[in-house]
Structures are given as structure tokens and as C-alpha cells.
Design a protein around this motif. Structure first.
Motif, PDB file in Angstrom:
ATOM      1  N   ARG A 100      -8.706  -4.999  -2.221  1.00  0.00           N
ATOM      2  CA  ARG A 100      -8.690  -3.830  -3.124  1.00  0.00           C
ATOM      3  C   ARG A 100      -9.454  -2.667  -2.514  1.00  0.00           C
ATOM      4  NH1 ARG A 100      -9.814  -6.818  -8.920  1.00  0.00           N
ATOM      5  NH2 ARG A 100      -7.699  -7.642  -9.200  1.00  0.00           N
ATOM      6  N   ARG A 103      -7.290  -1.060   0.030  1.00  0.00           N
ATOM      7  CA  ARG A 103      -6.263  -0.262  -0.650  1.00  0.00           C
ATOM      8  C   ARG A 103      -6.838   1.071  -1.149  1.00  0.00           C
ATOM      9  NH1 ARG A 103      -0.994   0.295  -0.292  1.00  0.00           N
ATOM     10  NH2 ARG A 103      -1.081   2.386  -1.147  1.00  0.00           N
ATOM     11  N   ALA A 140      -2.994  -6.835  -4.388  1.00  0.00           N
ATOM     12  CA  ALA A 140      -3.906  -5.736  -4.061  1.00  0.00           C
ATOM     13  C   ALA A 140      -3.191  -4.593  -3.352  1.00  0.00           C
ATOM     14  CB  ALA A 140      -5.058  -6.252  -3.208  1.00  0.00           C
TER      15      ALA A 140
END
Ligand code: C2E
Ligand code: MG
Ligand code: MG
Ligand code: MG
Length: 286
Positions: A100, A103, A140
Motif C-alpha cells: 500500500r 502504491r 494493494a
């Protein structure tokens, strides 16, 4: 009297043991739920191209914000998590959080970097390990090509046949595989051929002694040469001095990670580092 004292001592001894056992159980159960309670943290340590000094990746390193004991390093709780099996859930939390973060950096406009995550042997041995990783990566929105799984020699060699199959599946999904603490475990050069590996991480115990201990210096030279000859990326851990970096560069080592460049940083500070030293940042900064 002696008998009574003896018994008293015995009881004291037993209840003392009881307290320790209770402490241990509390620690274990608290650790098991640390992720749910929001007590786990990831710090990110930059990995730098030794030629350009741009950041090329991060290693995610877990910490535990214990309500009584403060911020604990992984050496204080990973062994317990491995013994009790809670490492599987903890490892999934680490993977999810790291993906995450990756990202979020990409969404903020940074050029994609590598994200290295430590995987314990107990995780690797889960029958659905690869599926779990893939699910987390997809959810994610992580590019699997940017994810590097760090494994140890000993972990891989525990069941070499099983490991071979798992690594092949990991590679088929485009993810990268790295051997952590290379040179300290159950080393066998044959497995370098057998396993699909992308990266060797020279253990920090060798890097520390560059220039001071002849054997360690030779080992660093040999690993750099071996890695390059096998077209693997060679990463040096624990680089603390400019002299070490200079030596590693001269040996053809590709990437450096260590306090000379950056300590492991909480997310905000890691983001700042990426802004300053990322490939996109480096270009616009010049
Ligand atoms: P590692 O994977 O070999 O990680 C490198 C360790 O070296 C980190 O310690 C890092 O803070 C430290 N280090 C980096 N550069 C330097 C330097 O220049 N000098 C010195 N003296 N140390 C440096 P950390 O964060 O305490 O992690 C220790 C170990 O805990 C890791 O070793 C890894 O084996 C394990 N670990 C960390 N996070 C995880 C995780 O999420 N899952 C699992 N299974 N293990 C983890
Ligand atoms: Mg590591
Ligand atoms: Mg290491
Ligand atoms: Mg190490």
C-alpha cells in the motif's frame, strides 16, 4: 523448620516461574493481536545505486509499538512470532502495508521503486503462500515486478525441493527473489543455480570489516564477482562509511543499503527521502 523453609522456597520458586510464564503468554497474545490493535509499524530503509546514488528501492522493516515496552525492534519479537506461528499473520500485515505504501508513492507521482519485504521460513511453508502474496499484491495495486521477497539461505535449504517449486511460482508472477544475509547461512553454491534468484545481499558482518579483516574483504570481493558473473543484482547491507562504499563500487557491487545513506525511516520521512533522492526527484533537482 528446614523442611518448611524448603517447601516455602519451592513454592516461591514455582510462583516465580508462574509469573514468567504468564508474562510470556501475555507477550505472545498481545503480539498476536498487535496488527489489529494498530501497534505494528513499518520503517523503510533506502537502497541506493552505488554509481548514481539515486534511490532504487526500500526495504520494509517491522517494529512493534508496545504500550508498556515502547518501540521494539524485530529482534525482540520476530523469534516469538515464529515460534507461535503468529508470524504468518504478521507477515501478511507487513506485506499489505508495504504494498500500500508503494502504491501511495506511485499515486503521488513518484517513479516506481523496488520494495523489499522479509519473508520468514514459516510463511514460505504455508501451502497457500504464493496465492496469499498475490492476493495482497493485487488488492494493494502493487506492480509485482517491483516486489522483492527477501529469504534466507537457511530458510530455502530447509526443504530445497519445496523451495524450488515456490520460487518458480513466485518468479512466474514477475516478482523478484533476494537472498538476505548472504554468506552467513547454510550456504551451498549449487543452490544459486537451482533456485531462481535475482539478488544477493552481502551480510553486514562482512561489509563492516571491509579494509580491516582480510577474510571479510575477500568474501565481499568474491560475492560481488560471483553475483555479477551470474547476472544477479548485488546489494551490500550495513554500509556505514564512504570507504566501504568506495570499495564496494570498485568491486562492481550495484546497490548499497546502510546508515551512510539512510537509517530505516517512518513513512513520512521515507517519503521525503524519496522526494529528494528518487530518480524523478533527482532529475528535476538538477
Ligand atoms: P535484515 O533483513 O538483514 O535487515 C537489515 C537490518 O540491518 C535492519 O535491522 C537494519 O536496521 C539494520 N541496518 C541497516 N543498515 C545498517 C547499518 O549501516 N549499520 C547497522 N549496524 N545496522 C544496519 P532491523 O530493522 O533491526 O531488523 C533486523 C532483522 O529483523 C532483519 O534483518 C530481518 O531479518 C528481521 N525483520 C525485519 N522486519 C521483518 C519482517 O517484516 N518480517 C520478518 N520475517 N523479519 C523481519
Ligand atoms: Mg532483509
Ligand atoms: Mg539482511
Ligand atoms: Mg543481516
Amino acid at each position: 523448620l528446614a523442611k518448611e523453609q524448603g517447601r516455602g522456597n519451592h513454592q516461591f520458586f514455582r510462583s516465580d516461574l508462574g509469573v514468567q510464564a504468564q508474562d510470556r503468554l501475555d507477550f505472545e497474545s498481545r503480539l498476536r493481536s498487535a496488527g489489529e490493535r494498530g501497534e505494528l509499524r513499518l520503517h523503510y530503509q533506502g537502497q541506493f545505486d552505488l554509481q548514481t546514488e539515486a534511490i532504487v528501492g526500500f526495504e520494509a522493516l517491522v517494529r512493534w509499538e508496545h504500550p508498556q515496552l515502547g518501540l521494539l525492534g524485530p529482534d525482540r519479537f520476530i523469534p516469538t512470532a515464529e515460534e507461535t506461528g503468529s508470524i504468518v499473520e504478521l507477515g501478511n500485515w507487513v506485506l499489505r502495508t508495504a504494498c500500500r505504501q508503494w502504491r501511495a508513492w506511485v499515486d503521488a507521482g513518484h517513479a516506481p521503486v523496488q520494495m523489499a519485504v522479509n519473508i520468514s521460513v514459516r510463511q514460505l511453508r504455508q501451502p497457500d503462500f504464493v496465492d496469499q502474496v498475490l492476493r495482497i499484491v493485487r488488492e494493494a495495486g502493487m506492480d509485482p515486478a517491483c516486489l522483492e521477497l527477501e529469504l534466507t539461505e537457511t530458510g530455502l535449504m530447509t526443504d530445497a525441493d519445496l523451495s524450488t517449486g515456490i520460487l518458480e511460482r513466485v518468479k512466474a508472477q514477475g516478482m523478484r527473489v533476494s537472498i538476505d544475509d548472504f554468506g552467513t547461512g547454510y550456504s551451498s553454491l549449487a543452490y544459486l543455480n537451482r533456485f531462481s534468484i535475482d539478488t544477493l545481499k552481502i551480510d553486514r558482518s562482512f561489509v563492516r570489516e571491509i579494509g580491516s579483516a582480510r577474510d571479510s574483504t575477500a568474501i565481499v570481493q568474491a560475492i560481488s564477482a560471483l553475483g555479477s558473473a551470474m547476472r544477479l543484482t548485488v546489494v551490500a547491507e550495513g554500509v556505514e562509511t564512504p570507504a566501504q562504499a568506495e570499495f564496494l563500487r570498485a568491486q562492481g557491487c550495484h546497490v548499497a543499503q546502510g546508515y551512510l545513506y539512510s537509517r530505516p525511516l517512518p513513512p513520512d520521512a521515507a517519503t521525503q527521502l524519496l522526494q529528494q533522492r528518487g530518480r524523478d526527484g533527482a532529475r528535476s533537482g538538477r
